[in-house]
Scaffold this motif. Structure first.
Motif, short mmCIF file in Angstrom:
data_model
loop_
_atom_site.label_atom_id
_atom_site.label_comp_id
_atom_site.label_asym_id
_atom_site.label_seq_id
_atom_site.Cartn_x
_atom_site.Cartn_y
_atom_site.Cartn_z
N ARG A 118 1.59 1.37 -34.95
CA ARG A 118 1.58 0.12 -35.71
C ARG A 118 1.42 0.37 -37.21
NH1 ARG A 118 -2.65 -1.97 -35.27
NH2 ARG A 118 -3.82 -0.46 -34.02
N THR A 119 0.56 1.32 -37.57
CA THR A 119 0.27 1.57 -38.98
C THR A 119 0.41 3.05 -39.28
OG1 THR A 119 -2.09 2.01 -38.63
CG2 THR A 119 -1.42 -0.31 -38.93
N GLU A 136 -6.88 5.13 -45.31
CA GLU A 136 -5.99 4.43 -44.40
C GLU A 136 -4.92 3.66 -45.16
OE1 GLU A 136 -7.87 2.14 -41.35
OE2 GLU A 136 -9.45 3.63 -41.03
N GLU A 139 -0.69 4.16 -45.23
CA GLU A 139 0.31 3.09 -45.09
C GLU A 139 1.30 3.13 -46.24
OE1 GLU A 139 1.92 0.02 -42.85
OE2 GLU A 139 0.28 1.40 -42.39
#
Length: 451
Positions: free
Chosen positions: A250-251, A426, A430
């Motif tokens: 997802r990420t 994080e 992304e």
């Protein structure tokens, strides 16, 4: 010390139907020719008598016999040294026989297998004996340029110029357990030299030998190598199917965590699933190995040979890169497609790696991939950390599994370079767009493989 066999016993150990090649004029086992000078080219007193005693003792006319034989279904030119004939030493007539054998191999498109047992150059012929090494090196180079594989089997002993040409110069090097292997023979080493350094096992540990093989297993191992190295193919290897997750992350940080998971399939599992059987090459031929970080060799996939260089998820050492470069160049020369599996957090960057030339080693792989004329296929199966990962990636033919990522640098390091705190790692992941689907959109990889 391993059991010593005669040249013909060594041939019988690995092959069937040995047919000796005709030897050049001037060889006492070949065509008629003017009588040689008494006691050889140097007039070395007693040389003729020594040769006569060697012939009586061994039944051979020279220190090497050459012929064709069948090794587990593959026809090959075999060169076998007779150590009982003046210590398997190389003289002018030995050079004549070796040159004729290599010439025959090229004319008939046959691989060359050398069963080496020699103490080096023949003292009674002086520099004329030593220059035979140049002849051997020339013939080996011509055979290499012709795209024919050369395999050496190191028997006891393999020392001097025989090791430095026919042995160490081969594409694949196998050795018998306990064989004495080294450039310096036992009588010319420093008195305080560690004898353990001059063994087949020591040469394996130093990356100079691909495998130590027990005599009863040698025929099968040699047969596998010959089958794999004599089946060229112009078609690219298909990428393996994914063995882990099938859904996309997802990420960016999700991609990183999945790639770093201890449960994710690693290179060995992919190779076992992809190949019917495989054989490994070991070492960089420069004194190093990286068995923990790089797996290299050849295997059978759907009836044809594919070479592989696979990272195992650790930081790749310089020796690992040099071994991969050796593998890629050998496969390209033999017309064999290559599969690379990328999985590393990055190249090793400790002080030892720098002393061992990690930058030059990575450059060597980049160069081997860039210069390859044959097809290379890459599958990203885990972490793709910076240039240490990209070096193995095939431009235009790189694929990825769903549980992988590729990044200019690890997200933590990227955040540090950008002077960001740990809480921003994080978000940085992304921003880097490192997920497999991002890589497809950016044009970095061709696609994501399914299960």
């Amino acid at each position: 010390m391993t059991e010593r066999r005669t040249a013909r016993e060594a041939v019988a150990l690995v092959a069937d139907g040995f047919t000796e090649l005709p030897y050049p004029a001037g060889d006492s086992a070949g065509e008629a020719a003017p009588a040689p000078r008494p006691d050889g080219p140097l007039g070395w007193h007693g040389y003729d008598a020594s040769r006569a005693r060697a012939t009586e003792r061994t039944g051979e006319q020279e220190s090497v016999i050459c012929g064709t034989a069948d090794v587990e279904g593959t026809r090959a030119v075999l060169i076998a040294f007779e150590f009982g004939f003046l210590g398997g030493s190389l003289g002018q007539r030995t050079g004549d026989r070796l040159e004729a054998a290599y010439t025959y191999a090229r004319a008939h498109r046959l691989p060359v297998v050398s069963l080496v047992a020699t103490g080096g150059s023949r003292m009674q012929e002086g520099m004329l004996a030593l220059t035979q090494l140049q002849r051997v090196a020339r013939q080996s180079a011509l055979t290499r340029a012709a795209g024919l594989p050369q395999i050496a089997v190191l028997r006891d002993p393999t020392t001097g110029g025989g090791w430095a040409t026919l042995g160490a110069g081969a594409d694949v090097i196998l050795a018998l357990p306990g064989a004495q292997v080294g450039f310096a023979g036992s009588r010319v080493r420093p008195p305080d030299a560690d004898p353990a350094a001059y063994t087949a096992q020591a040469q394996l540990a130093a990356g100079a030998v691909d495998a130590v093989v027990r005599p009863r297993e040698l025929r099968g191992e040699l047969g596998r190598w010959l089958r794999l190295l004599t089946v060229p193919s112009a078609e690219a290897a298909p990428p393996p199917r994914a063995l882990g997750a099938t859904d996309l992350p997802r990420t960016g940080w999700d991609a990183v965590q999945r790639a770093r998971s201890s449960r994710r399939p690693r290179a060995a599992r992919y190779l076992d699933a992809y190949f019917t059987y495989r054989v490994a090459i070991e070492g960089d031929r420069c004194g190093g190995t990286d068995r923990a970080g790089m797996l290299c060799g050849f295997g059978e996939h759907q009836g044809r040979t594919v070479a592989y260089a696979a990272q195992t998820g650790t930081a790749t050492r310089p020796a690992g890169y040099r071994t991969a470069a050796r593998l890629i160049r050998l496969a390209d020369r033999l017309g064999i497609p290559v599969l690379t599996l990328v999985d590393t957090p990055g190249a090793a960057n400790d002080a030892q790696a720098e002393r061992q030339g990690v930058g030059a080693a990575i450059a060597d792989v980049f160069g081997a991939v860039a210069a390859a004329r044959g097809p290379i296929t890459t599958l990203l199966i885990g972490e793709g950390g910076s240039g240490g990962a990209l070096a193995l990636a095939a431009p235009g033919n790189t694929w990825a599994t769903p549980d992988s990522y590729f990044s200019v640098i690890a997200p933590e390091s990227a955040a540090a370079i950008l002077k960001r705190g740990p809480r921003e790692v994080e978000a940085t992941a992304e921003q880097l767009r490192i997920r497999p689907q991002d890589l497809v959109e950016l044009g970095v990889i061709r696609g994501v493989v399914g299960g």
